[in-house]
Write an enzyme that holds these catalytic residues in place. Structure first.
Site, mmCIF file in Angstrom:
data_model
loop_
_atom_site.group_PDB
_atom_site.id
_atom_site.type_symbol
_atom_site.label_atom_id
_atom_site.label_comp_id
_atom_site.label_asym_id
_atom_site.label_seq_id
_atom_site.Cartn_x
_atom_site.Cartn_y
_atom_site.Cartn_z
ATOM 1 N N LYS A 22 -4.706 39.021 6.932
ATOM 2 C CA LYS A 22 -4.044 37.877 7.445
ATOM 3 C C LYS A 22 -3.013 38.077 8.336
ATOM 4 O O LYS A 22 -2.933 37.562 9.697
ATOM 5 C CB LYS A 22 -3.465 37.015 6.254
ATOM 6 C CG LYS A 22 -2.586 35.910 6.669
ATOM 7 C CD LYS A 22 -1.963 34.873 5.821
ATOM 8 C CE LYS A 22 -0.890 35.388 5.222
ATOM 9 N NZ LYS A 22 0.488 35.158 5.932
ATOM 10 N N ASN A 23 -2.033 39.033 8.103
ATOM 11 C CA ASN A 23 -0.703 39.241 9.091
ATOM 12 C C ASN A 23 -1.167 40.260 10.069
ATOM 13 O O ASN A 23 -0.178 40.314 10.967
ATOM 14 C CB ASN A 23 0.040 40.148 7.921
ATOM 15 C CG ASN A 23 0.895 38.914 6.978
ATOM 16 O OD1 ASN A 23 0.613 37.974 7.083
ATOM 17 N ND2 ASN A 23 1.477 39.569 5.952
ATOM 18 N N ARG A 92 5.097 29.487 9.530
ATOM 19 C CA ARG A 92 6.076 30.217 10.228
ATOM 20 C C ARG A 92 5.745 31.343 11.105
ATOM 21 O O ARG A 92 6.416 31.804 12.161
ATOM 22 C CB ARG A 92 7.067 30.934 9.323
ATOM 23 C CG ARG A 92 7.934 29.862 8.320
ATOM 24 C CD ARG A 92 8.639 30.680 7.663
ATOM 25 N NE ARG A 92 9.523 31.717 8.507
ATOM 26 C CZ ARG A 92 10.479 31.431 8.995
ATOM 27 N NH1 ARG A 92 11.062 30.312 9.156
ATOM 28 N NH2 ARG A 92 10.820 32.520 10.138
ATOM 29 N N CYS A 116 12.408 28.528 4.417
ATOM 30 C CA CYS A 116 11.307 28.119 3.666
ATOM 31 C C CYS A 116 11.499 28.480 2.121
ATOM 32 O O CYS A 116 12.560 29.049 1.950
ATOM 33 C CB CYS A 116 10.126 28.941 4.239
ATOM 34 S SG CYS A 116 10.061 30.496 3.349
ATOM 35 N N ARG A 121 15.072 32.045 6.808
ATOM 36 C CA ARG A 121 13.884 33.067 7.638
ATOM 37 C C ARG A 121 14.433 32.920 9.144
ATOM 38 O O ARG A 121 14.323 32.149 9.941
ATOM 39 C CB ARG A 121 12.633 32.625 7.780
ATOM 40 C CG ARG A 121 11.812 32.295 6.360
ATOM 41 C CD ARG A 121 11.735 33.753 5.582
ATOM 42 N NE ARG A 121 10.501 34.398 6.289
ATOM 43 C CZ ARG A 121 9.258 34.275 6.259
ATOM 44 N NH1 ARG A 121 8.930 33.649 5.148
ATOM 45 N NH2 ARG A 121 8.254 35.011 6.686
ATOM 46 N N PRO A 122 15.725 33.915 9.359
ATOM 47 C CA PRO A 122 16.256 33.717 10.592
ATOM 48 C C PRO A 122 15.366 34.336 11.697
ATOM 49 O O PRO A 122 14.588 35.106 11.423
ATOM 50 C CB PRO A 122 17.661 34.639 10.379
ATOM 51 C CG PRO A 122 17.341 35.445 9.312
ATOM 52 C CD PRO A 122 16.509 34.793 8.313
ATOM 53 N N ASP A 124 17.055 35.784 14.512
ATOM 54 C CA ASP A 124 17.951 36.282 15.558
ATOM 55 C C ASP A 124 17.410 37.621 16.365
ATOM 56 O O ASP A 124 17.765 38.009 17.246
ATOM 57 C CB ASP A 124 19.245 36.787 14.708
ATOM 58 C CG ASP A 124 19.401 37.488 13.525
ATOM 59 O OD1 ASP A 124 18.304 37.117 12.562
ATOM 60 O OD2 ASP A 124 19.647 38.690 13.128
ATOM 61 N N ASP A 308 5.236 41.094 -0.511
ATOM 62 C CA ASP A 308 4.175 40.232 -0.735
ATOM 63 C C ASP A 308 3.363 40.378 -2.079
ATOM 64 O O ASP A 308 2.177 39.857 -2.307
ATOM 65 C CB ASP A 308 3.280 40.010 0.381
ATOM 66 C CG ASP A 308 3.883 39.453 1.696
ATOM 67 O OD1 ASP A 308 5.014 38.905 1.418
ATOM 68 O OD2 ASP A 308 3.523 39.485 2.648
ATOM 69 N N ARG A 400 -3.915 29.479 2.242
ATOM 70 C CA ARG A 400 -3.384 29.992 3.554
ATOM 71 C C ARG A 400 -3.491 31.287 3.577
ATOM 72 O O ARG A 400 -3.724 31.863 4.927
ATOM 73 C CB ARG A 400 -1.716 29.803 3.337
ATOM 74 C CG ARG A 400 -0.977 28.521 3.571
ATOM 75 C CD ARG A 400 0.165 28.297 3.845
ATOM 76 N NE ARG A 400 0.619 29.737 4.625
ATOM 77 C CZ ARG A 400 1.752 30.351 4.255
ATOM 78 N NH1 ARG A 400 2.456 30.147 3.303
ATOM 79 N NH2 ARG A 400 2.040 31.300 5.021
HETATM 80 C C1 UD1 Z 1 6.141 39.466 7.754
HETATM 81 C C2 UD1 Z 1 4.833 38.912 6.996
HETATM 82 C C3 UD1 Z 1 5.225 38.197 5.552
HETATM 83 C C4 UD1 Z 1 6.214 39.380 4.953
HETATM 84 C C5 UD1 Z 1 7.203 39.838 5.684
HETATM 85 C C6 UD1 Z 1 8.038 40.936 5.138
HETATM 86 C C7 UD1 Z 1 3.401 38.076 8.640
HETATM 87 C C8 UD1 Z 1 2.580 36.810 9.364
HETATM 88 N N1 UD1 Z 1 3.957 37.818 7.640
HETATM 89 O O1 UD1 Z 1 6.936 38.035 7.813
HETATM 90 O O2 UD1 Z 1 4.051 38.155 4.913
HETATM 91 O O3 UD1 Z 1 6.648 38.888 3.700
HETATM 92 O O4 UD1 Z 1 6.974 40.298 7.052
HETATM 93 O O5 UD1 Z 1 7.276 42.152 5.039
HETATM 94 O O6 UD1 Z 1 3.282 39.124 9.086
HETATM 95 N N2 UD1 Z 1 15.182 39.032 9.522
HETATM 96 C C9 UD1 Z 1 16.494 38.771 9.837
HETATM 97 N N3 UD1 Z 1 16.321 38.427 11.362
HETATM 98 C C10 UD1 Z 1 15.141 38.120 11.938
HETATM 99 C C11 UD1 Z 1 13.908 38.386 11.367
HETATM 100 C C12 UD1 Z 1 13.881 38.760 9.784
HETATM 101 O O7 UD1 Z 1 17.289 38.958 9.346
HETATM 102 O O8 UD1 Z 1 15.250 37.721 13.312
HETATM 103 C C13 UD1 Z 1 14.978 39.355 7.962
HETATM 104 C C14 UD1 Z 1 14.387 38.432 7.084
HETATM 105 O O9 UD1 Z 1 14.841 37.324 6.595
HETATM 106 C C15 UD1 Z 1 13.743 39.210 6.047
HETATM 107 C C16 UD1 Z 1 13.617 40.749 6.816
HETATM 108 O O10 UD1 Z 1 14.340 40.684 7.834
HETATM 109 O O11 UD1 Z 1 14.768 39.478 4.895
HETATM 110 C C17 UD1 Z 1 12.124 40.822 6.972
HETATM 111 O O12 UD1 Z 1 11.570 39.738 7.473
HETATM 112 P P1 UD1 Z 1 10.218 39.974 8.622
HETATM 113 O O13 UD1 Z 1 9.647 41.280 8.645
HETATM 114 O O14 UD1 Z 1 10.964 39.399 9.996
HETATM 115 O O15 UD1 Z 1 9.157 38.989 8.021
HETATM 116 P P2 UD1 Z 1 8.221 38.273 8.783
HETATM 117 O O16 UD1 Z 1 7.994 39.168 9.933
HETATM 118 O O17 UD1 Z 1 8.604 36.550 9.223
#
Ligand code: UD1
Length: 423
Positions: A22-23, A92, A116, A121-122, A124, A308, A400
């Site tokens: 999926k990812n 998301r 969520c 889920r920032p 930044d 996950d 999903r």
């Molecule tokens: C992806 C996966 C999700 C998995 C996650 C972590 C997809 C579609 N989803 O989500 O299934 O659980 O990776 O392996 O691929 N963070 C920040 N700032 C940002 C972005 C992220 O601080 O701008 C933090 C998040 O809150 C979290 C960490 O970084 O603590 C990792 O998140 P991230 O790798 O970004 O998750 P996703 O890419 O949304």
């Protein structure tokens, strides 16, 4: 709404194939819009999230067919660059379109995803990375308004955040950088196999990327990308979930068409519990045991133990012979399943970002509620091992991310029926 009714205590045995990841599919479909023409994506699982991404792409103007696991996407007539709240709130991962839309149109209007159930889920890092490439970004009325005044420009981008690397921020910045002028270096890039899969797809489209699979990606911008054909890698989270389903029911389960190398940390921990594991080039087989040892688990970015699989591992460890400590380093609040597992007789105590799991001798069937995708899978695993009947409501979360979930488990010997939830 549907619920699962699970008759616990059945031992799972046999082989099932892994589905496509999926990812990987989601960011790859998003990336395919960076060019005109038809891309062909194979080994696509038929999941709710994939259907949602298809709906958004159609809204943007793409023409898509999805037959027998193959998506053909013609992005010639894409004429919109906005992603409204109605779409983003249901998935998301639609944020993966931000970089590709900017690459194609030099602008995008994107609803902010918000938090969520697994925590805040920032975005930044997405914003910071794209700004480094010359994108102007403002937040207005809950929307990210992005525009590029004088073309995307390659730059040095450090993408480390408080919780380490970010999968989809890496995807967004990497996609935008493929058509930026000059060279981009992404330091602290995510190394997840799904990012490698996306990078390999981008290379097939004509992108110039080196360092794929490492935390330092170098991307030399090209003038133009072309449509490509690609086969999606196997889903490592689905694979791990089915192996745990075998182990928690003390059965012998093999997952075929998977990639063992993507599950190193998970298999290491599972092996330490005493479960016997055999793996070859594209299969993993586990043989369950009657009582297993506790292990401590810390979730980390790849190649660490995947967040996950944390909920499913917690379900398994709730029946271990002793105390396990699970530390969640990616989403520190991702423990909503613990309370529901306790309803089935588990003994899990939360302490900030740690869960203390005291193994119990048995779980007892009860009514529980699914709260997110992986938490739902954990409750089903616990229900498989519990004595009596377990009802899991709100199972729409499961669809999903899992293709034919109960069909595959029933094929292995589980007794799960899907019923209308009238309560
Ligand atoms: C992806 C996966 C999700 C998995 C996650 C972590 C997809 C579609 N989803 O989500 O299934 O659980 O990776 O392996 O691929 N963070 C920040 N700032 C940002 C972005 C992220 O601080 O701008 C933090 C998040 O809150 C979290 C960490 O970084 O603590 C990792 O998140 P991230 O790798 O970004 O998750 P996703 O890419 O949304």
């Amino acid at each position: 709404m549907d619920k699962f009714v699970i008759e616990g205590g059945k031992i799972l045995n046999g082989s099932i194939p892994a589905s496509g990841a999926k990812n990987s599919v989601l960011p790859i479909l998003a990336a395919s819009i960076m060019t005109r023409g038809t891309s062909v994506i194979r080994n696509v699982p038929d999941l709710q999230d994939v259907r949602t991404m298809m709906r958004i792409l159609e809204y943007l103007g793409a023409k898509i067919t999805f037959k027998n696991g193959t998506i053909e996407i013609d992005s010639s007539d894409i004429n919109r660059c906005d992603a409204p709240y109605e779409f983003v709130k249901t998935m998301r991962a639609s944020i993966a379109l931000l970089g590709p839309l900017i690459a194609r149109f030099g602008k995008a209007q994107f609803s902010l995803p918000g938090g969520c159930v697994i925590g805040p889920r920032p975005i930044d890092l997405h914003i910071k990375g794209l700004q480094k490439l010359g994108v102007d970004i403002n937040i207005e009325d809950g929307y990210v308004i992005a525009s590029v005044k004088s073309g995307l420009k390659g730059n040095y981008v450090f993408l480390g955040g408080s919780f380490g690397s970010s999968v989809l921020a890496t995807a967004n910045v990497m996609c935008a950088a493929t058509v930026a002028k000059g060279t981009t270096v992404i330091e602290f890039a995510a190394c997840e196999p799904e990012i490698v899969d996306l990078a390999n797809f981008l290379v097939k489209m004509g992108a110039k990327i080196t360092g794929i699979g490492s935390p330092c990606l170098t991307i030399c911008g090209v003038k133009k990308l072309s449509p490509a054909e690609h086969k999606i890698i196997p889903d490592r989270i689905e694979t791990g979930t089915f192996l745990l389903a075998g182990a928690i029911t003390r059965g012998n389960v093999t997952v075929e068409k998977c990639q063992p190398l993507h599950l190193g940390a998970f298999l290491e921990r599972l092996g330490e519990t005493g479960v016997s594991i055999k793996s070859g080039r594209n299969f993993i087989a586990i043989s369950g045991i009657s009582r297993w040892k506790p292990v401590d688990v810390v979730t980390l970015a790849y190649p660490g133990f995947p967040t996950d699989l944390q909920a499913q591992m917690m379900a398994f460890l709730s029946l271990a012979d002793g105390v396990s400590v699970i530390t969640e380093k990616i989403f520190p609040e991702r423990f909503i399943h613990a309370g529901e597992l306790n309803r089935l007789g588990a003994s899990i105590q939360l302490d900030g970002s740690r869960a203390i799991v005291r193994g119990v001798k048995k779980l007892l069937g009860a009514r529980v509620m699914a709260s997110d995708l992986r938490a739902s899978a954990a409750l089903v695993l616990a229900g498989l091992a519990a004595e009596g009947i377990t009802e899991v409501s709100r199972i729409y979360h499961l669809f999903r991310g899992y293709h034919k979930f109960e069909e595959k488990l029933n094929y292995l010997g589980a007794k799960i029926t899907r019923q209308k939830d009238t309560t």
